[in-house]
Write a protein that holds these residues in place. Sequence first.
Motif, PDB file in Angstrom:
ATOM      1  N   LEU A  17       3.896  12.586  -0.618  1.00 34.08           N
ATOM      2  CA  LEU A  17       5.237  12.764  -0.067  1.00 34.08           C
ATOM      3  C   LEU A  17       6.110  13.357  -1.156  1.00 34.08           C
ATOM      4  O   LEU A  17       6.088  12.896  -2.297  1.00 34.08           O
ATOM      5  CB  LEU A  17       5.834  11.430   0.392  1.00 34.08           C
ATOM      6  CG  LEU A  17       5.159  10.766   1.580  1.00 34.08           C
ATOM      7  CD1 LEU A  17       5.793   9.413   1.863  1.00 34.08           C
ATOM      8  CD2 LEU A  17       5.221  11.636   2.806  1.00 34.08           C
ATOM      9  N   ARG A  19       9.568  14.381  -3.209  1.00 32.13           N
ATOM     10  CA  ARG A  19      10.767  13.613  -3.574  1.00 32.13           C
ATOM     11  C   ARG A  19      11.815  13.713  -2.469  1.00 32.13           C
ATOM     12  O   ARG A  19      12.501  12.750  -2.165  1.00 32.13           O
ATOM     13  CB  ARG A  19      11.341  14.116  -4.894  1.00 32.13           C
ATOM     14  CG  ARG A  19      10.496  13.758  -6.079  1.00 32.13           C
ATOM     15  CD  ARG A  19      11.107  14.304  -7.375  1.00 32.13           C
ATOM     16  NE  ARG A  19      10.202  14.146  -8.469  1.00 32.13           N
ATOM     17  CZ  ARG A  19      10.116  13.053  -9.233  1.00 32.13           C
ATOM     18  NH1 ARG A  19      10.899  12.032  -8.977  1.00 32.13           N
ATOM     19  NH2 ARG A  19       9.264  12.983 -10.214  1.00 32.13           N
ATOM     20  N   LEU A  22      10.814  11.264   0.269  1.00 29.40           N
ATOM     21  CA  LEU A  22      11.079   9.884  -0.133  1.00 29.40           C
ATOM     22  C   LEU A  22      12.575   9.573  -0.120  1.00 29.40           C
ATOM     23  O   LEU A  22      12.991   8.500   0.317  1.00 29.40           O
ATOM     24  CB  LEU A  22      10.495   9.622  -1.521  1.00 29.40           C
ATOM     25  CG  LEU A  22       8.975   9.596  -1.581  1.00 29.40           C
ATOM     26  CD1 LEU A  22       8.509   9.551  -3.029  1.00 29.40           C
ATOM     27  CD2 LEU A  22       8.412   8.433  -0.786  1.00 29.40           C
ATOM     28  N   ARG A  23      13.362  10.520  -0.588  1.00 32.29           N
ATOM     29  CA  ARG A  23      14.819  10.338  -0.598  1.00 32.29           C
ATOM     30  C   ARG A  23      15.355  10.211   0.827  1.00 32.29           C
ATOM     31  O   ARG A  23      16.202   9.373   1.126  1.00 32.29           O
ATOM     32  CB  ARG A  23      15.451  11.520  -1.317  1.00 32.29           C
ATOM     33  CG  ARG A  23      16.883  11.337  -1.649  1.00 32.29           C
ATOM     34  CD  ARG A  23      17.328  12.484  -2.510  1.00 32.29           C
ATOM     35  NE  ARG A  23      18.610  12.179  -3.090  1.00 32.29           N
ATOM     36  CZ  ARG A  23      19.343  13.040  -3.734  1.00 32.29           C
ATOM     37  NH1 ARG A  23      18.898  14.270  -3.906  1.00 32.29           N
ATOM     38  NH2 ARG A  23      20.490  12.701  -4.222  1.00 32.29           N
ATOM     39  N   LEU A  25      13.622   9.256   3.517  1.00 36.43           N
ATOM     40  CA  LEU A  25      13.145   8.002   4.106  1.00 36.43           C
ATOM     41  C   LEU A  25      13.992   6.813   3.665  1.00 36.43           C
ATOM     42  O   LEU A  25      14.186   5.866   4.421  1.00 36.43           O
ATOM     43  CB  LEU A  25      11.682   7.758   3.746  1.00 36.43           C
ATOM     44  CG  LEU A  25      10.663   8.562   4.526  1.00 36.43           C
ATOM     45  CD1 LEU A  25       9.266   8.313   3.976  1.00 36.43           C
ATOM     46  CD2 LEU A  25      10.722   8.232   6.006  1.00 36.43           C
ATOM     47  N   ALA A  26      14.485   6.866   2.439  1.00 34.46           N
ATOM     48  CA  ALA A  26      15.331   5.780   1.941  1.00 34.46           C
ATOM     49  C   ALA A  26      16.632   5.678   2.729  1.00 34.46           C
ATOM     50  O   ALA A  26      17.258   4.618   2.754  1.00 34.46           O
ATOM     51  CB  ALA A  26      15.631   5.987   0.462  1.00 34.46           C
ATOM     52  N   ASP A  39       4.114   3.766   8.230  1.00 40.06           N
ATOM     53  CA  ASP A  39       3.107   3.727   7.163  1.00 40.06           C
ATOM     54  C   ASP A  39       1.697   3.892   7.717  1.00 40.06           C
ATOM     55  O   ASP A  39       0.877   4.624   7.153  1.00 40.06           O
ATOM     56  CB  ASP A  39       3.220   2.418   6.372  1.00 40.06           C
ATOM     57  CG  ASP A  39       4.475   2.346   5.525  1.00 40.06           C
ATOM     58  OD1 ASP A  39       5.126   3.391   5.307  1.00 40.06           O
ATOM     59  OD2 ASP A  39       4.824   1.226   5.088  1.00 40.06           O
TER      60      ASP A  39
END
Length: 139
Positions: A17, A19, A22-23, A25-26, A39
Amino acid sequence: MSTTYVPGPPSDEPIVLTRHALRMLALVDVSLTARRVLDVLLALQDPDSGSVSISQAEMAAELGAGKPAVNRGFRELKQAGLVWLLRRGHYQLHPVLTGGRVAGTAMAIPEINATPAEDFSEQRRTRFAAQVANLAQSA
């Protein structure tokens, strides 16, 4: 009718994934169950298309969760724009999560509904207050 069959991962290759993913998804506000569903979808995705074939009953067996909870998890992921239904039991992950891979589809790719970082805390506080109020009413 229940089933205990859950398909194995189509590949043992690591899932990468970015960055950016991931950012993003946060900042997507989904429940823990929805995140667990995501997941599993990520782990089972076809490495060539980013699509996943799994029924909600199979997902429930995989997670040890009830079908209603899994159904809500899938619904949250769809509303967030992270996953969409190709046909019954077949889902497509957003290209941000699959490195741009998408199964042949004629539909437009949905926009991901991430909450701006500055609004995320307030949105969480509002949701928590509503949940507490709902619990107080049902008690």
